[in-house]
Design an enzyme around this catalytic site. Sequence first.
Site, mmCIF file in Angstrom:
data_model
loop_
_atom_site.group_PDB
_atom_site.id
_atom_site.type_symbol
_atom_site.label_atom_id
_atom_site.label_comp_id
_atom_site.label_asym_id
_atom_site.label_seq_id
_atom_site.Cartn_x
_atom_site.Cartn_y
_atom_site.Cartn_z
ATOM 1 C CB THR A 167 33.260 45.048 -11.291
ATOM 2 O OG1 THR A 167 34.011 43.933 -11.245
ATOM 3 C CG2 THR A 167 34.015 46.148 -11.027
ATOM 4 N NE ARG A 195 39.765 36.585 -9.259
ATOM 5 C CZ ARG A 195 38.877 37.564 -9.894
ATOM 6 N NH1 ARG A 195 38.384 38.458 -8.869
ATOM 7 N NH2 ARG A 195 38.928 37.953 -11.089
ATOM 8 C CB VAL A 196 43.876 40.206 -6.065
ATOM 9 C CG1 VAL A 196 43.791 41.617 -6.634
ATOM 10 C CG2 VAL A 196 43.930 40.157 -4.535
ATOM 11 N N GLY A 197 41.333 40.339 -8.613
ATOM 12 C CA GLY A 197 41.059 40.345 -9.788
ATOM 13 C C GLY A 197 41.593 41.713 -10.373
ATOM 14 C CG ASP A 198 39.332 43.749 -13.361
ATOM 15 O OD1 ASP A 198 38.703 42.824 -13.106
ATOM 16 O OD2 ASP A 198 38.836 44.858 -14.008
ATOM 17 C CB THR A 218 32.513 45.630 -15.215
ATOM 18 O OG1 THR A 218 31.599 44.634 -14.526
ATOM 19 C CG2 THR A 218 31.664 46.288 -16.511
#
Length: 336
Positions: A167, A195-198, A218
């Site tokens: 990231t 999918r969705v991350g932080d 990141t």
Amino acid sequence: MLPVVVVHGGAGVVPRARAEPSVSGVRSAARGGYAVLRGGGSSMDAVVEAVTILENDPHYNAGCGSVLNVRGDVEMDAMVMDGKTLASGAVSAVRNIANPVQLARLVMDKTSHVCLTAEGAQQFARSMGVPEVPQDSLITEYARMRWEKNLAPDANPVEAQMGKMGTVGAVAVDRHGNVACATSTGGMLNKMEGRVGDTPCIGSGGYADNQSGAVSTTGFGEAIMKVTLARLILFHMEQGQTVEAASDLALAHLKSRVGGLAGVVTVDPQGRWAARFNSLQMVWAAAQNDTLHYGLYAGEHFTQSLDQDQDQDQDQDQDQDQDRDQDPPQGLQTAG
């Protein structure tokens, strides 16, 4: 101390062949963000400019360098946050958008919402006149090669993440003491569709508050979300910890509690900053007082004049690469 911008290009392991362009890219992003601040622009303007530069560089996992999901498609997440008002904007699982960070800012500026996802975000982009780009323009040969390699039945899911850049993000303080953050990513290599991350989650992928500071994170998103890493760092700063100590405390908690590896860039409203990580590497750069700071390995902290030209940059990169070959440093990164 003011103004200042600090950027990161991802925590993890940077392949040797991509180290030099990755370091060069974050320096360019820091220069671009600092030029905005030096010209009187806001911290929000600066972080969006810096992250846009990184999204346009194929050496990072964001924008045109994004990794591919299990279907071989690009799905991207991004967020921005303004520390003066706590205004926030985010997008998740967006496709065919060259600069998701700019779309996230439009969500903040033009809607009453904080986060739009997938087709809803695409529809909003069209309504704002944001041009769509062909998906092929966001897929590099490197990303496709790694996608194909990690589809193999004997692929190691841990090693699958090791060679990708992470990231990207930025934090800044402007001449008025306002802080802001921005973060953007292509997500996890070979991730499930949707999918969705932080990154687009306020408090995990980033947070900004004039009363404490700003953070962009990141690393392994699923771990970062479990401890709301960005907000945790600012909590420690609210308790009186420095930017360095707060970042280290939160990263140590992340690792001990959920086994997470990550990196952060952090600023406080006075312009003190840090770039910290508990992974092997994190490419980062900062611009302040007409000086450019940068590093990749733990223990590295190089400086140069912001006015140094690109040819000198390349010569310096080659010298520093030789130094890394001889004695690669270990441990936790310290900067600022």
